[in-house]
Design a protein around this motif. Structure first.
Motif, short mmCIF file in Angstrom:
data_model
loop_
_atom_site.label_atom_id
_atom_site.label_comp_id
_atom_site.label_asym_id
_atom_site.label_seq_id
_atom_site.Cartn_x
_atom_site.Cartn_y
_atom_site.Cartn_z
N ARG A 1 -23.53 16.61 -57.33
CA ARG A 1 -22.10 16.80 -57.04
C ARG A 1 -21.41 15.47 -56.77
NH1 ARG A 1 -18.74 16.38 -53.27
NH2 ARG A 1 -20.33 15.86 -51.71
N GLU B 1 -26.67 18.34 -54.23
CA GLU B 1 -25.60 17.59 -53.58
C GLU B 1 -25.44 16.21 -54.20
OE1 GLU B 1 -22.54 16.69 -50.72
OE2 GLU B 1 -23.35 18.49 -51.67
N ARG C 1 -21.25 11.28 -46.99
CA ARG C 1 -21.66 10.71 -48.27
C ARG C 1 -22.35 9.37 -48.08
NH1 ARG C 1 -18.07 8.80 -53.48
NH2 ARG C 1 -17.81 6.96 -52.19
#
Length: 690
Positions: A139, A136, A77
């Motif tokens: 998310r 992504e 991340r």
């Protein structure tokens, strides 16, 4: 539901606010999971070596592994945030926005409305979704919302503005505010399973279900359908995919509310309803949706069209999510044969051959699930190219490897099972003969030989990963009492099915940790049924309060009474019962710390000394212990600091089993009304070593 529009087609809806807070020009923004509507109002489309080293030398700590995976996820991340500073800025904005809303929420709840600034702030959060070009990134942003309790915030406003679903407005300022809240819920519940799961925990389902029931008679009203019914069902569909959400649908009586929508003339709405049911239907209710097979036929039609469509999509549904729904529908054994007979196998073969990695994985997993029905096995084996494709996928690295190997195991492992059954029967006969002979034999020098039966085999813990922390606690207690324990602390995949089989075959008893997640997991079913077919002593362990297993898992339990570990307060009582059930099965002498390499490849029976740090059980904490824990976790509430250890354990338990009550109790009884304080309490409870 995946978006059916390309990036070039997307245009972000813009809300024009008048000074009184209403949308200008009576323009109603159609916030959708699909991200927008077009101008017509329709949606745009580890192993032991040969010398048998001590177990402590080969153990992989589950805690260390979990920490490693968490670290890897966080690093991934962070790398994304470094590469995309605009996403980091968006996350900072989310924190600020949610803090602003939290500061005003109590007043809004008291006045039973949403202030104008909050509405604008929620719209800004909604707009951030469109600023993320990668799924992504969406998310990550959705996960961030969940971390800061945005699901609870949305639920609070849904309840306030609709009077708990009793009087949902269709016009005016409050109705516009509800559109905004639904829009946030719809998009972010699709992007983030964490956010979807939070919507379930916080009680939002009752509002969405009340709306689809109340407005069913107005389905043909285009405005009502697009702004209330479609968003509500779509949010429920997104949330149905979140792990652990099924119980919240049961509590909200969702089944009877959604089933009528499987017969509507609006094809897309009909499909959303069917896909939602595929995730939440229980075995006992299965006849309500599969009596004539029309639902399965309709879903397979969508799958066929998606395979033939651009990017494997049809009317907004991707082939991947349709197959996922079919797999969950097949979790109920009554549907398995119907699904195969109605023609799913050729479609799965097509995706196994030409699909992307994710599609191949979900198809292989679906074949695995379908294979548990004995009548399906020859049909699957005879399907053209099926076995070849599964073998190819199982033999090379990739996302589908483990699922393909699992399917092959169930389809082609009959011979191994029969050999093991025969071997077990012969061993029992020999044991009986040896026992009879020993009754008449003299014991030389009156010395008894060590009893091999006592140390033969181990206790195997068969569980789904959601309860790993609890099962590791059980494992630790068992090993301290000299039980030999086998537990998988990695993700048991196809490459280690051999290890699983050996673990079952060499077990003296198997603990079956029963929960909805266990029942729906093909890995767990493979373990559980193999142990059952080999005649291993099974000890049912109840993991989730109120869960009553049905289907194959109910058959596995039979008339056995379970050991109930669903209430942590009663852990000691239940552990004593477990020991009584086990007896000497899997128990070794104190010096017996080794297993042969044939017994397991993923064994935890002893933990390195540094991990066996003796801690005082939380249940025995004094108020001073609680104070130290609260201080360490930055919990400011004086009422929390005044609790004892038993109360802390109970608080942790209801946080999982009754979240609505937990949050209400924290606010009203413990005085925790600010978001940072609630976050500190929740994190502190999650860090407890129970």
């Amino acid at each position: 539901m995946g978006s059916g529009v390309s990036k070039s087609q997307q245009t972000r809806p813009v809300i024009g606010y008048s000074e009184d807070g209403n949308t200008s020009d009576a323009q109603v923004p159609y916030y959708t999971k699909r991200e927008e509507y077009n101008s017509t109002g329709a949606t745009a489309t580890s192993k032991l070596n040969e010398n048998g080293p001590t177990l402590s030398a080969v153990v992989m700590s589950a805690k260390n592994m979990a920490a490693l995976k968490k670290k890897e996820k966080e690093e991934a991340r962070e790398n994304i945030l470094l590469e995309h500073p605009e996403l980091a800025d968006a996350m900072d904005s989310v924190r600020e926005y949610l803090q602003e809303i939290s500061n005003k929420r109590d007043d809004d709840v008291t006045r039973k409305n949403m202030n104008y600034n909050t509405r604008q702030t929620l719209d800004q959060i909604y707009s951030l979704y469109f600023d993320c070009e990668e799924q992504e990134h969406k998310r990550i942003l959705g996960d961030q919302l969940s971390q800061y309790n945005a699901g609870q915030i949305c639920t609070d406003y849904l309840k306030v503005l609709s009077e708990d679903g009793i009087n949902t407005p269709t016009k005016g300022y409050d109705a516009d505010c509800l559109y905004t809240v639904r829009s946030v819920c719809w998009n972010y519940s699709d992007a983030s399973l964490e956010f979807a799961a939070e919507l379930g925990r916080t009680g939002s389902f009752s509002i969405f279900i009340a709306d689809i029931v109340s407005f069913k008679s107005q389905l043909d009203d285009d405005f009502i359908r697009r702004t209330i019914i479609e968003p509500s069902i779509a949010i429920l569909h997104n949330c149905a995919k979140a792990p652990g959400s099924k119980k919240y649908f049961t509590i909200a009586n969702a089944l009877d509310a959604i089933i009528p929508y499987t017969n509507v003339t609006y094809q897309e709405l009909k499909m959303v309803a069917m896909m939602t049911l595929s995730y939440i239907i229980e075995e006992k209710d299965n006849d309500k949706i599969s009596a004539d097979g029309s639902m399965i036929e309709f879903i397979l039609m969508y799958l066929k069209e998606s395979i033939n469509g651009i990017d494997h999509k049809y009317e907004g549904f991707s082939a991947h999510e349709i197959v996922s729904g079919i797999m969950h529908l097949a979790s109920n054994d009554d549907n398995k044969l119907k699904i195969v007979k109605q023609g799913v196998l050729p479609l799965l073969v097509e995706l196994l051959q030409d699909g992307n990695d994710a599609e191949k994985k979900i198809c292989a997993k679906t074949v695995w699930v379908l294979s548990f029905k004995d009548e399906n096995k020859p049909l699957i084996q005879e399907q053209e190219n099926m076995m070849e494709l599964l073998k190819e996928l199982a033999g090379k690295s990739g996302k589908a490897k483990d699922a393909a190997a699992g399917a092959l195991w169930v389809l082609a492992n009959v011979e191994r099972l029969e050999k093991k059954r025969s071997k077990n029967e012969n061993e029992e006969e020999n044991k009986a003969l040896e026992s009879k002979s020993s009754e008449n034999a003299e014991v030389e020098n009156n010395q008894q030989q060590p009893a091999n039966d006592k140390t033969r085999g181990h206790v195997m813990i068969s569980y789904q990963w959601g309860c790993q922390k609890l099962m590791l606690r059980v494992k630790d207690r068992l090993t301290k009492m000299n039980y030999r324990v086998w537990i998988d602390v990695e993700s048991m995949g196809g490459s280690t099915l051999q290890a699983m089989a050996e673990a079952v075959e060499n077990s003296a008893a198997v603990l079956i940790c029963m929960s909805p997640k266990y029942k729906d997991s093909p890995n767990c079913r493979t373990e559980g049924e193999y142990a059952y077919k080999l005649g291993k002593p099974l000890i049912p362990i109840r993991i989730e309060a109120g869960y009553d297993p049905d289907g194959w898992l109910g058959a596995l339990q039979g008339a056995k009474f379970w050991v109930d570990f669903s209430n942590l307060v009663a852990f000691e009582v239940m552990f004593s019962r477990l020991i009584k059930e086990l007896g000497d099965k899997g128990k070794g002498d104190a010096q017996d710390l080794q297993l042969s390499p044939s017994q397991a490849s993923r064994v935890i029976a002893k933990v390195p000394p540094r991990l066996l740090e003796r801690r005082k059980p939380v249940n025995n904490w004094t108020k001073e212990d609680v104070l130290n824990w609260a201080t360490k976790n930055q919990i400011q509430s004086r009422k929390v600091k005044s609790l004892n250890g038993e109360s802390i354990v109970f608080l942790s338990s209801i946080k999982l089993s009754a979240p609505e009550f937990f949050y209400k109790y924290a606010s009203e009884k413990l005085g925790i009304t600010e978001l940072p304080d609630l976050i500190s309490l929740c994190r502190g409870l999650e860090r407890l070593e129970l």
